[in-house]
Design an enzyme around this catalytic site. Structure first.
Site, PDB file in Angstrom:
ATOM      1  N   HIS A  50       0.849  -1.215  -0.042  1.00 48.98           N
ATOM      2  CA  HIS A  50      -0.003  -0.021   0.007  1.00 48.98           C
ATOM      3  C   HIS A  50       0.912   1.340   0.110  1.00 48.98           C
ATOM      4  CE1 HIS A  50      -3.777  -2.089   0.342  1.00 48.98           C
ATOM      5  NE2 HIS A  50      -3.619  -2.537   1.353  1.00 48.98           N
ATOM      6  N   ARG A  75       6.902  -6.350   3.523  1.00 48.93           N
ATOM      7  CA  ARG A  75       5.595  -6.900   2.899  1.00 48.93           C
ATOM      8  C   ARG A  75       5.530  -6.720   1.597  1.00 48.93           C
ATOM      9  NH1 ARG A  75      -0.633  -4.966   5.004  1.00 48.93           N
ATOM     10  NH2 ARG A  75       0.116  -3.215   3.913  1.00 48.93           N
ATOM     11  N   ASP A  89      16.361 -11.574  -3.076  1.00 52.30           N
ATOM     12  CA  ASP A  89      17.908 -11.357  -3.430  1.00 52.30           C
ATOM     13  C   ASP A  89      18.435 -10.061  -2.974  1.00 52.30           C
ATOM     14  OD1 ASP A  89      17.958 -13.779  -4.502  1.00 52.30           O
ATOM     15  OD2 ASP A  89      17.550 -13.247  -6.425  1.00 52.30           O
ATOM     16  N   GLN A 152      -0.306 -13.138   5.941  1.00 51.52           N
ATOM     17  CA  GLN A 152      -1.304 -12.027   6.445  1.00 51.52           C
ATOM     18  C   GLN A 152      -2.532 -12.769   6.143  1.00 51.52           C
ATOM     19  OE1 GLN A 152      -0.587  -7.894   5.545  1.00 51.52           O
ATOM     20  NE2 GLN A 152      -1.983  -7.463   6.876  1.00 51.52           N
ATOM     21  N   GLU A 154      -6.476 -11.817   5.917  1.00 49.13           N
ATOM     22  CA  GLU A 154      -7.278 -10.596   6.106  1.00 49.13           C
ATOM     23  C   GLU A 154      -8.585 -10.813   5.228  1.00 49.13           C
ATOM     24  OE1 GLU A 154      -4.833  -7.563   4.629  1.00 49.13           O
ATOM     25  OE2 GLU A 154      -3.541  -8.736   3.411  1.00 49.13           O
ATOM     26  N   ASP A 180      -8.688  -4.837   6.052  1.00 48.37           N
ATOM     27  CA  ASP A 180      -9.267  -5.668   4.641  1.00 48.37           C
ATOM     28  C   ASP A 180     -10.192  -6.832   5.173  1.00 48.37           C
ATOM     29  OD1 ASP A 180      -8.469  -4.791   2.036  1.00 48.37           O
ATOM     30  OD2 ASP A 180      -6.439  -5.288   3.074  1.00 48.37           O
TER      31      ASP A 180
END
Length: 266
Positions: A50, A75, A89, A152, A154, A180
């Site tokens: 987000h 995230r 990486d 997560q 949600e 969410d």
């Protein structure tokens, strides 16, 4: 010269005798990340879902955080193996994968963090910061030890499947997203609605039964305290952009609004 990597979020959770408190980093700015890294918080969530944060900005934030006793967690924007590969990486050791609603999706996330034959992660450690350009001895053989995965939950489907998700081998922690989740329940913007809180508690119970650490996002201090009392192992208690927004609003209220000339109304 052989190098050693820092302990993972999995290790930090296991070693702590108290819940871990963290905050979101949404600006993508390394100076903000460094300020937060030195704050005394336990962990930082570098958010790509987000925010406009790019992989280059993730790298910069990981580099500045490395100088401080804090655990950075990235995230990723989605459960996409290509994105996960690239984020790993550039040196992220700890990932949160959003919108995981089934055990199959959790297994896919695990596979994206593991080298064959245990997963599908592409092999590029000789070219990447993850293994410090082949300066970490045994990185390929021990790659899974250097990575932690948090999934997560949600959605209402995710809540229903929480026990199965938490039991997936390779899932190191479960993180609940009330924003969410509330939308999934038809309660958009009502993260503190009793039904939403009850759903969060269902995930807590399922994860605890599976022996998997569980955390939650809660920027309201009272809500965060309540979730800690309910057994949360880690909580995100604020965000850089939210702190700046509220603090700047408080300055405006004190030094602009409060000192504005009062006009008679008729």
């Amino acid at each position: 010269m052989p190098l050693r990597l820092t302990p993972t979020f999995r290790a930090a959770l296991a070693a702590s005798d108290r819940p871990l408190a963290g905050m979101w980093l949404c600006t993508g700015n390394p100076v903000v990340a460094e300020i937060a890294a030195g704050s005394g918080l336990d962990w930082l969530l570098i958010d790509m879902e987000h925010s406009a944060t790019s992989i280059e900005q993730v790298l910069g934030q990981l580099q500045v955080a490395a100088a401080y006793p804090v655990t950075p967690v990235v995230r990723v924007p989605s459960n996409d193996p290509v994105t996960i590969k690239r984020v790993l990486d550039v040196g992220a050791q700890n990932l949160i994968v959003p919108m995981v609603s089934s055990a199959a999706e959790a297994r896919a996330a695990v596979a994206a963090t593991r080298y064959p034959p245990d997963g599908i992660r592409g092999v590029g450690s000789a070219l990447a910061r993850s293994a410090r350009w082949n300066r970490v001895d045994g990185y390929l053989a021990e790659g899974a030890e250097h990575v932690s995965l948090t999934v997560q939950i949600e959605t209402t489907t995710g809540v229903d499947n929480a026990a199965a998700i938490a039991a997936v081998e390779g899932v190191d922690a479960v993180f609940v997203g009330p924003s969410d989740l509330s939308a999934s329940m038809g309660l958009l913007g009502q993260q503190s609605h009793p039904d939403v809180v009850a759903a969060v508690h269902r995930v807590f119970a399922a994860a605890t039964d599976a022996g998997t650490p569980v955390g939650v996002n809660a920027f309201d201090p009272a809500v965060a305290e309540a979730y800690l009392d309910a057994g949360a192992d880690f909580v995100a208690v604020g965000a850089d952009v939210a702190l700046l927004a509220r603090a700047s609003e408080a300055l405006a209220a004190r030094f602009v609004t409060a000192r504005a000339p009062q006009r008679d109304s008729y």
